[in-house]
Design a protein around this motif. Structure first.
Motif, PDB file in Angstrom:
ATOM      1  N   GLY A 157     -42.360  15.907  50.507  1.00 34.77           N
ATOM      2  CA  GLY A 157     -41.870  15.046  50.677  1.00 34.77           C
ATOM      3  C   GLY A 157     -43.187  14.276  50.984  1.00 34.77           C
ATOM      4  N   SER A 158     -43.404  12.927  51.022  1.00 35.44           N
ATOM      5  CA  SER A 158     -44.146  12.622  51.807  1.00 35.44           C
ATOM      6  C   SER A 158     -44.341  12.020  53.640  1.00 35.44           C
ATOM      7  N   SER A 159     -42.958  12.202  53.692  1.00 37.09           N
ATOM      8  CA  SER A 159     -42.520  12.804  54.980  1.00 37.09           C
ATOM      9  C   SER A 159     -43.425  13.834  56.091  1.00 37.09           C
ATOM     10  N   VAL A 170     -45.127  20.727  43.088  1.00 36.52           N
ATOM     11  CA  VAL A 170     -45.101  18.284  42.920  1.00 36.52           C
ATOM     12  C   VAL A 170     -45.517  17.926  43.900  1.00 36.52           C
ATOM     13  N   SER A 171     -46.858  17.243  44.389  1.00 33.19           N
ATOM     14  CA  SER A 171     -46.405  16.695  46.104  1.00 33.19           C
ATOM     15  C   SER A 171     -46.508  14.868  45.458  1.00 33.19           C
ATOM     16  N   SER A 172     -46.233  14.671  46.459  1.00 30.58           N
ATOM     17  CA  SER A 172     -46.037  13.082  47.036  1.00 30.58           C
ATOM     18  C   SER A 172     -47.006  12.950  47.885  1.00 30.58           C
ATOM     19  N   GLY A 173     -46.873  11.572  48.718  1.00 30.01           N
ATOM     20  CA  GLY A 173     -47.771  11.396  49.595  1.00 30.01           C
ATOM     21  C   GLY A 173     -49.552  10.429  48.557  1.00 30.01           C
ATOM     22  N   ALA A 174     -49.737  10.410  47.676  1.00 33.89           N
ATOM     23  CA  ALA A 174     -50.620   9.714  47.124  1.00 33.89           C
ATOM     24  C   ALA A 174     -50.174   7.454  47.602  1.00 33.89           C
ATOM     25  N   GLY A 175     -49.224   7.660  47.263  1.00 32.02           N
ATOM     26  CA  GLY A 175     -48.719   6.454  47.729  1.00 32.02           C
ATOM     27  C   GLY A 175     -49.474   5.404  49.009  1.00 32.02           C
ATOM     28  N   ALA A 176     -48.154   6.269  49.983  1.00 31.67           N
ATOM     29  CA  ALA A 176     -48.571   6.368  51.192  1.00 31.67           C
ATOM     30  C   ALA A 176     -49.899   6.444  51.816  1.00 31.67           C
ATOM     31  N   ALA A 177     -50.759   7.459  51.456  1.00 35.21           N
ATOM     32  CA  ALA A 177     -52.396   7.495  51.824  1.00 35.21           C
ATOM     33  C   ALA A 177     -53.190   6.512  51.053  1.00 35.21           C
ATOM     34  N   VAL A 190     -48.108  18.384  40.543  1.00 37.14           N
ATOM     35  CA  VAL A 190     -48.002  17.368  40.005  1.00 37.14           C
ATOM     36  C   VAL A 190     -48.095  16.289  40.933  1.00 37.14           C
ATOM     37  N   ASN A 191     -47.685  15.617  39.934  1.00 44.12           N
ATOM     38  CA  ASN A 191     -47.132  13.739  40.665  1.00 44.12           C
ATOM     39  C   ASN A 191     -46.595  12.933  39.982  1.00 44.12           C
ATOM     40  N   GLU A 192     -46.193  11.767  39.823  1.00 45.32           N
ATOM     41  CA  GLU A 192     -45.608  10.957  38.911  1.00 45.32           C
ATOM     42  C   GLU A 192     -46.941  10.112  39.022  1.00 45.32           C
ATOM     43  N   ASN A 193     -47.296   9.586  37.500  1.00 49.16           N
ATOM     44  CA  ASN A 193     -48.967   8.859  36.989  1.00 49.16           C
ATOM     45  C   ASN A 193     -48.663   7.572  37.697  1.00 49.16           C
ATOM     46  N   ASP A 194     -48.357   7.165  38.786  1.00 46.63           N
ATOM     47  CA  ASP A 194     -47.636   6.179  39.611  1.00 46.63           C
ATOM     48  C   ASP A 194     -48.794   4.966  38.685  1.00 46.63           C
ATOM     49  N   SER A 195     -49.795   5.095  38.550  1.00 44.57           N
ATOM     50  CA  SER A 195     -51.082   3.918  39.078  1.00 44.57           C
ATOM     51  C   SER A 195     -50.652   3.095  37.446  1.00 44.57           C
ATOM     52  N   GLY A 217     -39.358   7.568  39.407  1.00 48.83           N
ATOM     53  CA  GLY A 217     -39.033   6.671  40.555  1.00 48.83           C
ATOM     54  C   GLY A 217     -39.338   7.288  41.056  1.00 48.83           C
ATOM     55  N   ASP A 218     -39.063   8.745  41.753  1.00 49.08           N
ATOM     56  CA  ASP A 218     -39.182   9.487  43.010  1.00 49.08           C
ATOM     57  C   ASP A 218     -39.898  11.015  42.662  1.00 49.08           C
ATOM     58  N   ASN A 219     -40.119  11.948  43.534  1.00 46.43           N
ATOM     59  CA  ASN A 219     -40.596  13.124  43.039  1.00 46.43           C
ATOM     60  C   ASN A 219     -39.474  14.277  43.410  1.00 46.43           C
ATOM     61  N   ASP A 220     -38.351  14.191  43.701  1.00 49.28           N
ATOM     62  CA  ASP A 220     -37.361  14.775  43.030  1.00 49.28           C
ATOM     63  C   ASP A 220     -36.817  15.594  41.876  1.00 49.28           C
ATOM     64  N   ARG A 271     -40.880   6.743  54.432  1.00 48.07           N
ATOM     65  CA  ARG A 271     -42.294   6.649  54.135  1.00 48.07           C
ATOM     66  C   ARG A 271     -42.181   7.568  52.657  1.00 48.07           C
ATOM     67  N   GLY A 272     -40.821   8.182  52.878  1.00 54.62           N
ATOM     68  CA  GLY A 272     -40.823   8.733  50.961  1.00 54.62           C
ATOM     69  C   GLY A 272     -39.836   7.574  50.358  1.00 54.62           C
ATOM     70  N   THR A 273     -39.398   8.621  48.677  1.00 56.05           N
ATOM     71  CA  THR A 273     -38.976   7.302  48.487  1.00 56.05           C
ATOM     72  C   THR A 273     -37.500   8.200  48.431  1.00 56.05           C
ATOM     73  N   GLY A 274     -37.004   9.397  48.266  1.00 52.93           N
ATOM     74  CA  GLY A 274     -35.617  10.387  48.135  1.00 52.93           C
ATOM     75  C   GLY A 274     -34.472   9.589  48.589  1.00 52.93           C
ATOM     76  N   ASP A 304     -41.037  -0.990  48.482  1.00 51.46           N
ATOM     77  CA  ASP A 304     -41.321  -1.179  49.396  1.00 51.46           C
ATOM     78  C   ASP A 304     -42.915  -0.654  49.616  1.00 51.46           C
ATOM     79  N   ARG A 305     -43.324   0.140  48.615  1.00 48.62           N
ATOM     80  CA  ARG A 305     -44.884   0.568  48.647  1.00 48.62           C
ATOM     81  C   ARG A 305     -44.929   0.469  47.172  1.00 48.62           C
TER      82      ARG A 305
HETATM   83  N1  GLU Z   1     -45.555  10.054  43.470  1.00 50.34           N
HETATM   84  C1  GLU Z   1     -44.952   9.080  44.400  1.00 50.34           C
HETATM   85  C2  GLU Z   1     -46.023   9.440  45.765  1.00 50.34           C
HETATM   86  O1  GLU Z   1     -47.538  10.513  45.408  1.00 50.34           O
HETATM   87  C3  GLU Z   1     -43.863   9.626  45.494  1.00 50.34           C
HETATM   88  C4  GLU Z   1     -42.729   9.145  44.627  1.00 50.34           C
HETATM   89  C5  GLU Z   1     -41.392  10.210  46.033  1.00 50.34           C
HETATM   90  O2  GLU Z   1     -41.853   9.945  47.037  1.00 50.34           O
HETATM   91  O3  GLU Z   1     -40.610  10.463  46.082  1.00 50.34           O
HETATM   92  O4  GLU Z   1     -46.671   8.891  46.448  1.00 50.34           O
END
Ligand code: GLU
Length: 393
Positions: free
Chosen positions: A20-22, A57-64, A139-144, A153-156, A215-218, A392-393
């Motif tokens: 997760g992003s956190s 499966v790595s989050s963190g793109a939106g936050a970074a 892997v990540n979601e194709n958020d762009s 919607g969430d990486n979980d 910072r996380g979504t889930g 919020d992100r």
């Molecule tokens: N895919 C989002 C990201 O990389 C995260 C979604 C999530 O935190 O569950 O920032």
């Protein structure tokens, strides 16, 4: 740290680790290299213990990306897209450094890649090819580009799907709490960690706690949702806190966090079907319910009606007279066709529709029975619905 050491490392054929992003960013949302590198070491420890490359499966793109662009919350949709586009590059750069000399394979998925059969198979092939080539899939979601209804919607949830795609035996959700509790630990000091859960279907809102960090979504609700998807696909889920050290502990065979057991394994196609949302519903009578449960196809004579619209080949829910979804399957006729032949004998199909392509409304090879939820002492008041993604992100 754990509930007792196990003799050996887990003998998983494939494991998917979701971070997760956190666990990857600091308070400002900036990627925190020491944390990320520690997780990379944990991944390599798992690889060594199991003899197989884990899928990340790595989050963190939106936050970074938000931090890098200096964007303030709340973000507009285009700002979120830009943040994901910028942050994804930063994230991959750091994973490539941390996992070097191993190549990293970036896979960006969206809802269609798991819900449309052809795209699902395509994504599965890409994952397999990356692993065979010796890369660590990240892997990540194709958020762009995946927005609104195109998103999981969430990486979980995404990670549970990736575990299904990878035909994994285990899914590890690395987060900032060390497992599921029998009550919200932030509100109840007596809350106890659940070390082992046999069936996530019986857990209710009290274990879900609430939202994750800013910072996380889930939060726990989406973790439980992911664990249910994994359970139904025959995959066990671990919910653990503690960053890279937790992965190393698991690699040593320690039992930490919460382990949610796998349900029965099913053939890949059936596992996929069981996890789809039916686009429409076909109501069936009790005789058809018995026929399906004994492994037979759904014939028009057992159909009593339809809800919603669907086309040929869509996944539909097959609903018993009491409203329970007993099975899901790929339907051989569109909605109007099913309505027209409902209750009729197979030999009447041609005269009613002018043509008969199939005897069955849903063939048994295109059908997955949905398990009735087990009843146990831990029955919960309200089932947990996955919460919608944060805006919020
Ligand atoms: N895919 C989002 C990201 O990389 C995260 C979604 C999530 O935190 O569950 O920032």
């Amino acid at each position: 740290m754990g509930d007792g050491a196990r003799a050996s490392a887990p003998a998983w054929r494939r494991v998917v680790v979701k971070v997760g992003s956190s666990s990857l960013t600091d308070e400002d949302g900036r990627i925190h290299p020491p944390r990320l590198w520690a997780i990379a070491r944990g991944l390599l420890a798992l690889e060594e213990a199991t003899g197989r490359t884990p899928v990340l499966v790595s989050s963190g793109a939106g936050a970074a990306g938000r931090e890098r662009l200096g964007l303030r919350l709340p973000l507009t949709l285009p700002q979120k897209q830009a943040a994901a586009a910028v942050g994804q590059g930063l994230l991959m750069l750091e994973w490539a450094r941390a996992l070097a000399p191993r190549p990293v394979a970036q896979l960006l998925l969206s809802a269609g890649d798991v819900h449309e059969r052809e795209r699902y198979v395509n994504a599965k092939n890409a994952l397999r090819a990356s692993l065979e080539a010796g890369a660590v899939p990240v892997v990540n979601e194709n958020d762009s580009v995946a927005t609104a209804e195109l998103r999981l919607g969430d990486n979980d949830t995404l990670s549970a799907w990736v575990a299904t795609l990878a035909e994994a035996e285990a899914l590890i959700l690395l987060t900032d709490v060390d497992g599921l509790y029998d009550a919200d630990p932030r509100r109840s000091p007596d809350a106890k960690r659940l070390a082992e859960v046999a069936d996530p279907g019986v857990l209710g809102a009290e274990v879900a706690g609430g939202r994750g960090s800013a910072r996380g979504t889930g939060g726990m609700a989406t973790k439980l949702h992911a664990a249910r998807i994994a359970h139904d696909a025959g995959i066990e889920t671990w919910i653990v806190g503690g960053g890279g050290a937790a992965l190393e502990a698991i690699a040593r065979g320690e039992r930490i966090g919460t382990r949610i057991a796998a349900g029965r394994t099913r053939p890949a196609r059936e596992a996929w079907l069981a996890q789809q949302h039916g686009v429409g519903r076909v109501r069936i009578d009790d005789g058809a319910v018995r026929a399906l449960r004994s492994g037979r196809s759904l014939l028009p004579s057992g159909v009593t009606g339809c809800d919603g619209t669907f086309r040929f080949g869509d996944a539909v829910d097959l609903v018993a007279p009491d409203g329970t979804v007993v099975a899901r399957g790929l339907v051989n006729y569109d909605r109007d066709g099913v309505v027209a032949i409902a209750g009729r004998h197979t030999r009447e199909i041609a005269s009613v529709l002018g043509t008969k392509d199939y005897d069955e409304v849903v063939h048994r090879d295109d059908l997955a029975l949905i398990d009735a939820p087990a009843r146990t002492g831990v029955e919960a008041a309200d089932p947990v619905a996955p919460e919608p993604a944060r805006e919020d992100r």
